[in-house]
Design a protein around this motif. Structure first.
Motif, PDB file in Angstrom:
ATOM      1  N   ARG A 184      -6.108  21.490   0.705  1.00  0.00           N
ATOM      2  CA  ARG A 184      -6.048  20.452   1.733  1.00  0.00           C
ATOM      3  C   ARG A 184      -4.619  20.303   2.233  1.00  0.00           C
ATOM      4  O   ARG A 184      -3.659  20.701   1.558  1.00  0.00           O
ATOM      5  CB  ARG A 184      -6.539  19.129   1.160  1.00  0.00           C
ATOM      6  N   PRO A 185      -4.443  19.707   3.399  1.00  0.00           N
ATOM      7  CA  PRO A 185      -3.095  19.612   3.967  1.00  0.00           C
ATOM      8  C   PRO A 185      -2.279  18.489   3.340  1.00  0.00           C
ATOM      9  O   PRO A 185      -2.824  17.446   2.970  1.00  0.00           O
ATOM     10  CB  PRO A 185      -3.363  19.319   5.445  1.00  0.00           C
ATOM     11  N   PRO A 186      -0.976  18.675   3.223  1.00  0.00           N
ATOM     12  CA  PRO A 186      -0.084  17.569   2.876  1.00  0.00           C
ATOM     13  C   PRO A 186      -0.075  16.514   3.983  1.00  0.00           C
ATOM     14  O   PRO A 186      -0.600  16.730   5.078  1.00  0.00           O
ATOM     15  CB  PRO A 186       1.286  18.240   2.738  1.00  0.00           C
ATOM     16  N   GLN A 187       0.560  15.390   3.685  1.00  0.00           N
ATOM     17  CA  GLN A 187       0.578  14.257   4.602  1.00  0.00           C
ATOM     18  C   GLN A 187       2.007  13.907   5.009  1.00  0.00           C
ATOM     19  O   GLN A 187       2.959  14.138   4.255  1.00  0.00           O
ATOM     20  CB  GLN A 187      -0.048  13.030   3.922  1.00  0.00           C
ATOM     21  N   LEU A 188       2.139  13.350   6.197  1.00  0.00           N
ATOM     22  CA  LEU A 188       3.383  12.740   6.642  1.00  0.00           C
ATOM     23  C   LEU A 188       3.189  11.226   6.659  1.00  0.00           C
ATOM     24  O   LEU A 188       2.173  10.731   7.153  1.00  0.00           O
ATOM     25  CB  LEU A 188       3.771  13.222   8.038  1.00  0.00           C
ATOM     26  N   LEU A 189       4.155  10.498   6.124  1.00  0.00           N
ATOM     27  CA  LEU A 189       4.124   9.038   6.130  1.00  0.00           C
ATOM     28  C   LEU A 189       5.397   8.533   6.800  1.00  0.00           C
ATOM     29  O   LEU A 189       6.464   9.149   6.667  1.00  0.00           O
ATOM     30  CB  LEU A 189       4.039   8.473   4.709  1.00  0.00           C
ATOM     31  N   ARG A 190       5.289   7.422   7.511  1.00  0.00           N
ATOM     32  CA  ARG A 190       6.482   6.854   8.149  1.00  0.00           C
ATOM     33  C   ARG A 190       6.412   5.331   8.108  1.00  0.00           C
ATOM     34  O   ARG A 190       5.336   4.729   8.169  1.00  0.00           O
ATOM     35  CB  ARG A 190       6.657   7.366   9.579  1.00  0.00           C
ATOM     36  N   GLN A 191       7.600   4.738   8.005  1.00  0.00           N
ATOM     37  CA  GLN A 191       7.731   3.280   7.980  1.00  0.00           C
ATOM     38  C   GLN A 191       8.946   2.895   8.813  1.00  0.00           C
ATOM     39  O   GLN A 191      10.032   3.447   8.633  1.00  0.00           O
ATOM     40  CB  GLN A 191       7.897   2.780   6.543  1.00  0.00           C
ATOM     41  N   GLN A 192       8.764   1.948   9.707  1.00  0.00           N
ATOM     42  CA  GLN A 192       9.857   1.461  10.538  1.00  0.00           C
ATOM     43  C   GLN A 192      10.438   0.185   9.928  1.00  0.00           C
ATOM     44  O   GLN A 192       9.710  -0.620   9.346  1.00  0.00           O
ATOM     45  CB  GLN A 192       9.364   1.175  11.953  1.00  0.00           C
ATOM     46  N   PHE A 193      11.738  -0.002  10.087  1.00  0.00           N
ATOM     47  CA  PHE A 193      12.389  -1.203   9.575  1.00  0.00           C
ATOM     48  C   PHE A 193      13.672  -1.427  10.360  1.00  0.00           C
ATOM     49  O   PHE A 193      14.165  -0.537  11.058  1.00  0.00           O
ATOM     50  CB  PHE A 193      12.684  -1.082   8.074  1.00  0.00           C
ATOM     51  N   VAL A 194      14.217  -2.620  10.242  1.00  0.00           N
ATOM     52  CA  VAL A 194      15.409  -3.015  10.992  1.00  0.00           C
ATOM     53  C   VAL A 194      16.569  -3.228  10.029  1.00  0.00           C
ATOM     54  O   VAL A 194      16.403  -3.813   8.948  1.00  0.00           O
ATOM     55  CB  VAL A 194      15.144  -4.299  11.802  1.00  0.00           C
ATOM     56  N   VAL A 243      13.876   4.515  10.661  1.00  0.00           N
ATOM     57  CA  VAL A 243      12.594   5.049  10.192  1.00  0.00           C
ATOM     58  C   VAL A 243      12.804   5.799   8.887  1.00  0.00           C
ATOM     59  O   VAL A 243      13.729   6.609   8.758  1.00  0.00           O
ATOM     60  CB  VAL A 243      11.959   5.988  11.238  1.00  0.00           C
ATOM     61  N   LEU A 244      11.930   5.509   7.935  1.00  0.00           N
ATOM     62  CA  LEU A 244      11.851   6.270   6.692  1.00  0.00           C
ATOM     63  C   LEU A 244      10.620   7.162   6.770  1.00  0.00           C
ATOM     64  O   LEU A 244       9.513   6.677   7.032  1.00  0.00           O
ATOM     65  CB  LEU A 244      11.743   5.332   5.493  1.00  0.00           C
ATOM     66  N   ILE A 298       5.463   5.754  -3.570  1.00  0.00           N
ATOM     67  CA  ILE A 298       5.993   4.393  -3.659  1.00  0.00           C
ATOM     68  C   ILE A 298       7.498   4.463  -3.440  1.00  0.00           C
ATOM     69  O   ILE A 298       8.148   5.421  -3.858  1.00  0.00           O
ATOM     70  CB  ILE A 298       5.659   3.756  -5.029  1.00  0.00           C
ATOM     71  N   TRP A 299       8.045   3.459  -2.741  1.00  0.00           N
ATOM     72  CA  TRP A 299       9.492   3.433  -2.529  1.00  0.00           C
ATOM     73  C   TRP A 299       9.975   2.023  -2.243  1.00  0.00           C
ATOM     74  O   TRP A 299       9.208   1.152  -1.834  1.00  0.00           O
ATOM     75  CB  TRP A 299       9.902   4.365  -1.389  1.00  0.00           C
ATOM     76  N   GLN A 300      11.258   1.831  -2.498  1.00  0.00           N
ATOM     77  CA  GLN A 300      11.965   0.608  -2.140  1.00  0.00           C
ATOM     78  C   GLN A 300      13.346   0.972  -1.624  1.00  0.00           C
ATOM     79  O   GLN A 300      14.054   1.769  -2.243  1.00  0.00           O
ATOM     80  CB  GLN A 300      12.120  -0.329  -3.343  1.00  0.00           C
ATOM     81  N   LEU A 301      13.705   0.370  -0.508  1.00  0.00           N
ATOM     82  CA  LEU A 301      15.025   0.560   0.078  1.00  0.00           C
ATOM     83  C   LEU A 301      15.794  -0.747  -0.058  1.00  0.00           C
ATOM     84  O   LEU A 301      15.380  -1.777   0.484  1.00  0.00           O
ATOM     85  CB  LEU A 301      14.896   0.956   1.549  1.00  0.00           C
ATOM     86  N   HIS A 302      16.897  -0.711  -0.797  1.00  0.00           N
ATOM     87  CA  HIS A 302      17.707  -1.906  -1.040  1.00  0.00           C
ATOM     88  C   HIS A 302      18.949  -1.860  -0.150  1.00  0.00           C
ATOM     89  O   HIS A 302      19.742  -0.917  -0.230  1.00  0.00           O
ATOM     90  CB  HIS A 302      18.108  -1.981  -2.513  1.00  0.00           C
ATOM     91  N   LEU A 303      19.099  -2.886   0.681  1.00  0.00           N
ATOM     92  CA  LEU A 303      20.206  -2.979   1.630  1.00  0.00           C
ATOM     93  C   LEU A 303      21.147  -4.099   1.212  1.00  0.00           C
ATOM     94  O   LEU A 303      20.700  -5.190   0.844  1.00  0.00           O
ATOM     95  CB  LEU A 303      19.676  -3.259   3.040  1.00  0.00           C
ATOM     96  N   GLU A 304      22.444  -3.826   1.284  1.00  0.00           N
ATOM     97  CA  GLU A 304      23.456  -4.822   0.945  1.00  0.00           C
ATOM     98  C   GLU A 304      24.457  -4.907   2.090  1.00  0.00           C
ATOM     99  O   GLU A 304      24.946  -3.878   2.575  1.00  0.00           O
ATOM    100  CB  GLU A 304      24.170  -4.431  -0.350  1.00  0.00           C
ATOM    101  N   THR A 335      21.317  -9.476   0.681  1.00  0.00           N
ATOM    102  CA  THR A 335      20.556  -8.257   0.429  1.00  0.00           C
ATOM    103  C   THR A 335      19.177  -8.348   1.061  1.00  0.00           C
ATOM    104  O   THR A 335      18.649  -9.439   1.290  1.00  0.00           O
ATOM    105  CB  THR A 335      20.398  -8.000  -1.084  1.00  0.00           C
ATOM    106  N   GLU A 336      18.600  -7.198   1.339  1.00  0.00           N
ATOM    107  CA  GLU A 336      17.238  -7.095   1.854  1.00  0.00           C
ATOM    108  C   GLU A 336      16.550  -5.917   1.178  1.00  0.00           C
ATOM    109  O   GLU A 336      17.202  -4.949   0.769  1.00  0.00           O
ATOM    110  CB  GLU A 336      17.230  -6.883   3.371  1.00  0.00           C
ATOM    111  N   VAL A 337      15.229  -5.999   1.085  1.00  0.00           N
ATOM    112  CA  VAL A 337      14.442  -4.924   0.491  1.00  0.00           C
ATOM    113  C   VAL A 337      13.329  -4.535   1.455  1.00  0.00           C
ATOM    114  O   VAL A 337      12.579  -5.392   1.931  1.00  0.00           O
ATOM    115  CB  VAL A 337      13.832  -5.341  -0.861  1.00  0.00           C
ATOM    116  N   THR A 338      13.247  -3.253   1.769  1.00  0.00           N
ATOM    117  CA  THR A 338      12.115  -2.699   2.513  1.00  0.00           C
ATOM    118  C   THR A 338      11.282  -1.894   1.528  1.00  0.00           C
ATOM    119  O   THR A 338      11.798  -0.972   0.888  1.00  0.00           O
ATOM    120  CB  THR A 338      12.592  -1.798   3.663  1.00  0.00           C
ATOM    121  N   ALA A 339      10.010  -2.239   1.383  1.00  0.00           N
ATOM    122  CA  ALA A 339       9.169  -1.628   0.359  1.00  0.00           C
ATOM    123  C   ALA A 339       7.930  -0.999   0.987  1.00  0.00           C
ATOM    124  O   ALA A 339       7.430  -1.459   2.019  1.00  0.00           O
ATOM    125  CB  ALA A 339       8.755  -2.671  -0.676  1.00  0.00           C
TER     126      ALA A 339
END
Length: 412
Positions: A141-151, A211-212, A241-247, A253-257
């Motif tokens: 089966r094919p792999p997948q692309l995932l994307r998440q937008q954040f500011v 974009v991640l 699963i992922w978390q982006l920690h911004l300082e 601080t902010e977290v994009t999950a």
């Protein structure tokens, strides 16, 4: 003058995302050390100062200071004494990862997908030459692309991305790879632990929309493994699963999950498997899919499939990376295509160049695959002992070029 160099933390040079509150420090002294002094700081604050320690030890010195915090940057320095003479200070740095399950707020996200086909083959089957009778396109089966937008707000000073997958993945931030490693998170004992990678993505982020992107494939989780190539030994559906920690400069601080706002689609692969290989169509890559401004309205929503954080552990050691580029030592043209010899057994990827030979040719295709040693030996006119093929490690590749034009050079 005596000196100290190569100050390391947990065997690594300036690591980020370490998974322990008691890291170990090592350094090399080019003299007969009889004492050392080691200091660890968080910002301007000293969290551990050994004082002068009368010891010749310089390997795996256990941290014994204040309790280290998660997702925090630390600096360390050491000096060494020989007789009455001290060396200059040598400095390094390290970041802690997410040290507790409670540090995670993200959900595992699962793109829309068909279950992986479960195939089981015994050693006896393998000896008899038994195995799948259908082509990979009908079984994989094919792999997948995932994307998440954040500011991201202005005056960002530090950004750390923590990510992993049930499968293998590559992470991208605004069109740039998050790191140079491949096949993350590697092979794990998934029931007990799943390794989390930490990436410094500060330089890749911009003020405003970001974009991640994540490319996700079966890997060791659902792909084919071992001598016989049995599949789906841990699961039949991939997730990440992922978390982006911004300082920021004002210390906020902010977290994009990862969560319900992630979108997904199939990518340019018909399939991708560690055991079988991959079928990749570069024409099918969505242009700028991992950058701001891309319209993902036709992409599918993901499913949130739980918050199992207890198995997440910071990755330990050096990841799989591209470490060298090796040119082919011999190319033999045959009626079936080119037989390419790289001169030694290598685990890696093959590049055909120069690239502009295929640019602008919409029907240009390359078929690249490993061949059985006996077949390759006959094609090359050499003894079988010269051709060594072992799992994903290989010396010889066979390549069929269709509508490609001029001869090519090959590198690995």
């Amino acid at each position: 003058m005596s000196a100290v160099h190569d100050l390391r933390v947990e065997y690594l040079q300036s690591p980020i995302g370490i998974g322990t509150r008691t890291p170990r420090f090592s350094w090399i002294a080019d003299h007969a050390q009889d004492a050392y002094e080691l200091v660890v700081t968080a910002g301007d604050r000293v969290v551990w100062h050994t004082g002068v320690v009368e010891s010749a030890e310089s390997s795996l010195i256990d941290y014994a200071g204040e309790r280290l915090a998660s997702n925090t940057a630390y600096r360390c320095r050491v000096r060494s004494r020989a007789g009455d003479a001290w060396t200059d200070w040598v400095t390094s740095a390290f970041d802690t990862g997410l040290l507790d399950a409670d540090d995670w707020v993200a959900s595992w996200v699962e793109p829309a997908q068909q279950d992986a086909v479960v195939e089981r083959w015994s050693i006896v089957d393998w000896i008899r030459g038994l195995g799948p009778q259908t082509p990979p396109e009908e079984r994989l089966r094919p792999p997948q692309l995932l994307r998440q937008q954040f500011v991201v707000r202005e005056e960002l000073v530090r950004a750390r991305l923590y990510a992993t997958a049930r499968g293998v993945y590559s992470a991208f931030v605004n069109g740039r790879p998050a790191d140079d490693q491949v096949l993350a998170p590697g092979s794990d004992s998934y029931e007990h632990r799943i390794s989390v990678q930490c990436y410094d993505v500060t330089a890749a982020l911009v003020e405003g929309e970001n974009v991640l992107g994540v490319a996700l494939a079966d890997g060791w989780w659902a792909g084919r493994l071992g001598l016989t190539g049995s599949s789906a030994q841990f699961g039949t559906r991939t997730s990440a699963i992922w978390q982006l920690h911004l300082e920021y400069v004002d210390r906020t601080t902010e977290v994009t999950a990862s969560g319900a706002d992630v979108r997904s689609t199939t990518g340019p692969w018909a399939y991708a498997d560690l055991f079988v290989g991959e079928h990749y169509d570069r024409r099918a890559v969505p242009t700028a899919w991992d950058r701001a401004g891309f319209d993902d309205g036709e992409w599918m929503p993901v499913a949130e499939v739980g918050r199992d954080h207890d198995v997440l552990r910071s990755f330990i050691g050096e990841p799989i990376r591209r470490v060298l580029k090796r040119a082919a030592v011999e190319v033999v043209e045959t009626p079936e295509g080119a037989i390419v010899d790289f001169g030694q057994v290598i685990a890696g990827r093959v590049r055909r160049g120069p690239r502009d030979q295929l640019r602008g040719r919409p029907r240009a295709r390359l078929r690249l695959h490993r061949r059985r040693a006996a077949v390759l030996a006959r094609a090359l006119g050499v003894s079988r002992n010269r051709v060594r093929v072992s799992g994903d490690n290989h010396r010889i590749q066979s390549l069929t070029a269709i509508d490609t034009g001029a001869p090519a050079a090959y590198s690995h």
